[in-house]
Design an enzyme around this catalytic site. Structure first.
Site, mmCIF file in Angstrom:
data_model
loop_
_atom_site.group_PDB
_atom_site.id
_atom_site.type_symbol
_atom_site.label_atom_id
_atom_site.label_comp_id
_atom_site.label_asym_id
_atom_site.label_seq_id
_atom_site.Cartn_x
_atom_site.Cartn_y
_atom_site.Cartn_z
ATOM 1 N N TYR A 11 0.490 -1.363 -0.301
ATOM 2 C CA TYR A 11 -0.364 0.217 -0.485
ATOM 3 C C TYR A 11 0.932 1.308 -0.179
ATOM 4 O O TYR A 11 0.938 2.012 -1.155
ATOM 5 C CB TYR A 11 -0.547 0.020 1.563
ATOM 6 C CG TYR A 11 -1.981 1.679 1.476
ATOM 7 C CD1 TYR A 11 -2.753 0.938 1.098
ATOM 8 C CD2 TYR A 11 -1.783 1.849 2.189
ATOM 9 C CE1 TYR A 11 -3.723 1.609 0.709
ATOM 10 C CE2 TYR A 11 -2.589 3.254 2.576
ATOM 11 C CZ TYR A 11 -3.468 3.273 1.629
ATOM 12 O OH TYR A 11 -4.445 3.828 1.723
ATOM 13 N N LYS A 23 1.236 4.518 -3.438
ATOM 14 C CA LYS A 23 1.160 5.442 -2.308
ATOM 15 C C LYS A 23 1.941 6.257 -2.717
ATOM 16 O O LYS A 23 1.561 6.805 -3.044
ATOM 17 C CB LYS A 23 0.185 5.560 -1.106
ATOM 18 C CG LYS A 23 -0.903 5.082 -0.866
ATOM 19 C CD LYS A 23 -1.996 5.459 -1.708
ATOM 20 C CE LYS A 23 -3.358 5.077 -1.342
ATOM 21 N NZ LYS A 23 -4.670 5.490 -2.238
HETATM 22 P P1 NAP Z 1 -12.942 1.720 0.672
HETATM 23 O O1 NAP Z 1 -14.115 2.915 1.725
HETATM 24 O O2 NAP Z 1 -12.623 1.141 1.687
HETATM 25 O O3 NAP Z 1 -13.500 2.649 -0.065
HETATM 26 C C1 NAP Z 1 -12.536 2.842 -1.518
HETATM 27 C C2 NAP Z 1 -13.604 2.814 -2.894
HETATM 28 O O4 NAP Z 1 -12.751 1.873 -4.364
HETATM 29 C C3 NAP Z 1 -15.067 1.630 -2.644
HETATM 30 O O5 NAP Z 1 -16.003 2.742 -3.713
HETATM 31 C C4 NAP Z 1 -14.525 0.921 -3.947
HETATM 32 O O6 NAP Z 1 -15.148 -0.242 -4.347
HETATM 33 C C5 NAP Z 1 -13.146 1.002 -4.877
HETATM 34 N N1 NAP Z 1 -12.896 0.468 -5.782
HETATM 35 C C6 NAP Z 1 -11.863 -0.457 -5.103
HETATM 36 N N2 NAP Z 1 -11.343 -1.086 -5.823
HETATM 37 C C7 NAP Z 1 -11.346 -0.631 -7.121
HETATM 38 C C8 NAP Z 1 -11.398 -0.652 -8.969
HETATM 39 N N3 NAP Z 1 -10.289 -1.735 -9.033
HETATM 40 N N4 NAP Z 1 -11.692 -0.214 -9.290
HETATM 41 C C9 NAP Z 1 -13.353 0.912 -9.486
HETATM 42 N N5 NAP Z 1 -13.454 1.285 -7.564
HETATM 43 C C10 NAP Z 1 -12.362 0.463 -7.064
HETATM 44 O O7 NAP Z 1 -11.416 3.315 1.194
HETATM 45 P P2 NAP Z 1 -11.360 5.348 1.572
HETATM 46 O O8 NAP Z 1 -11.420 5.027 3.346
HETATM 47 O O9 NAP Z 1 -12.607 5.502 1.151
HETATM 48 O O10 NAP Z 1 -10.660 5.093 0.738
HETATM 49 C C11 NAP Z 1 -10.853 5.924 -0.161
HETATM 50 C C12 NAP Z 1 -8.894 6.791 -0.976
HETATM 51 O O11 NAP Z 1 -8.539 7.142 -0.399
HETATM 52 C C13 NAP Z 1 -8.712 4.975 -0.916
HETATM 53 O O12 NAP Z 1 -7.161 5.610 -2.328
HETATM 54 C C14 NAP Z 1 -7.386 5.096 0.293
HETATM 55 O O13 NAP Z 1 -6.190 4.308 -0.021
HETATM 56 C C15 NAP Z 1 -7.185 6.199 0.837
HETATM 57 N N6 NAP Z 1 -6.319 6.877 2.148
HETATM 58 C C16 NAP Z 1 -7.808 6.408 2.948
HETATM 59 C C17 NAP Z 1 -7.408 6.837 4.370
HETATM 60 C C18 NAP Z 1 -8.870 6.194 4.507
HETATM 61 O O14 NAP Z 1 -7.757 6.341 6.796
HETATM 62 N N7 NAP Z 1 -9.294 5.860 4.676
HETATM 63 C C19 NAP Z 1 -6.480 7.156 4.380
HETATM 64 C C20 NAP Z 1 -5.456 7.449 3.154
HETATM 65 C C21 NAP Z 1 -5.647 7.340 2.308
HETATM 66 P P3 NAP Z 1 -15.584 -1.701 -3.404
HETATM 67 O O15 NAP Z 1 -16.970 -0.573 -2.334
HETATM 68 O O16 NAP Z 1 -16.055 -2.404 -4.394
HETATM 69 O O17 NAP Z 1 -14.535 -2.113 -2.231
#
Ligand code: NAP
Length: 253
Positions: free
Chosen positions: A159, A163
């Site tokens: 991851y 990133k």
């Molecule tokens: P999340 O709730 O797991 O949502 C991720 C989204 O991406 C979901 O809608 C997922 O669909 C979709 N996705 C996964 N694989 C995909 C693919 N192959 N094609 C199209 N869509 C896909 O995560 P989040 O926390 O909202 O995170 C969103 C972004 O922020 C990510 O890039 C994550 O790495 C980044 N981020 C998050 C955090 C945190 O603390 N939450 C911190 C730093 C960065 P599904 O519903 O099928 O899974």
């Protein structure tokens, strides 16, 4: 007039979490948002998007669900062809789709490494490549990276590497697209209150929060508001940057 009135926006991974919040904020700002979701469980994802759209009181035409696994270059090309055929051009791309498959390096499988790189890094590359010919002058690309791109973290080598790679893509594209006045930036969220963090054991989350100077997890709105700023005309002289949104957890860049 709303800042994003009738701007055409693509947000990847918009069925829930941060992506849904970003897509909602753009649509509330007047944009027409293509809300991307992956191929598996397509109907379920589509319903999630319909649900958050209705809850936000947004008209059907403001939010267009669009299927496409970002890790599949053909599906990505098809998704942007849908955008082109309906609107001709694109104003803003947000590369948000992301997954994690945690293990220490010693225990990490080839599949765990590859899947994360394919969605988080290949996916952003495929989307940028397909978006570039459609992006209008003064267009915007915003990539959702992570604080761990800078700091690393235990058990997330795949991851963190994906990133960090996203930051290299962002900085390079900022140079390649500057002549068209297109800006390319990344945000680096810390620990944000979504399923990605909610899946962790409560005591781990508690320990994480204790390390954050602002003593709380970030909210999806914290991320959406910064993304909208970077996509606004006010941010026209910011490009190639990685903006931390982490409650003070990491203070470098
Ligand atoms: P999340 O709730 O797991 O949502 C991720 C989204 O991406 C979901 O809608 C997922 O669909 C979709 N996705 C996964 N694989 C995909 C693919 N192959 N094609 C199209 N869509 C896909 O995560 P989040 O926390 O909202 O995170 C969103 C972004 O922020 C990510 O890039 C994550 O790495 C980044 N981020 C998050 C955090 C945190 O603390 N939450 C911190 C730093 C960065 P599904 O519903 O099928 O899974």
């Amino acid at each position: 007039m709303n800042e994003f009135e009738d701007k055409v926006v693509v947000v990847t991974g918009a069925s829930r979490g941060i992506g849904a919040a970003i897509a909602t904020a753009f649509a509330k700002g007047g944009a027409i948002v293509f809300a991307n979701y992956p191929g598996a469980d397509a109907e379920q994802h589509r319903l999630h998007i319909e649900q958050w759209r209705e809850e936000a009181g947004l008209d059907e035409g403001r939010v267009i669900p669009v299927q496409g696994d970002v890790a599949d270059s053909d599906q990505v090309a098809q998704m942007f062809e849908t955008v082109r055929s309906q609107f001709g051009e694109l104003d803003i791309l947000v590369n948000n789709a992301g997954i994690k498959r945690d293990h220490t390096v010693r225990k990490m499988t080839d599949d765990e490494w590859r899947q994360v790189m394919q969605v988080n890094l290949d996916g952003a590359f495929f989307c940028c490549r397909s978006a570039i010919p459609l992006l209008r002058e003064c267009g915007r690309i915003v990539c959702i990276s992570s604080v761990v791109a800078h700091t690393g973290n235990f058990g997330v080598a795949n991851y963190a590497a994906s990133k960090a790679g996203l930051l290299g893509l962002t900085r390079t594209l900022a140079l390649e697209l500057a002549a068209r006045n297109i800006t390319v930036n990344a945000v680096c969220p810390g620990f944000i209150d979504t399923a990605m963090v909610g899946d962790m054991p409560a005591d781990v989350v508690e320990k994480m929060v204790a390390q954050i100077p602002l003593k709380r997890l970030g909210s999806v709105q914290d991320i959406a508001s910064t993304v909208l700023f970077l996509a606004s005309m006010a941010a026209g002289y910011i490009t190639g940057q990685a903006i931390g949104i982490n409650g003070g957890l990491y203070r470098g860049n």
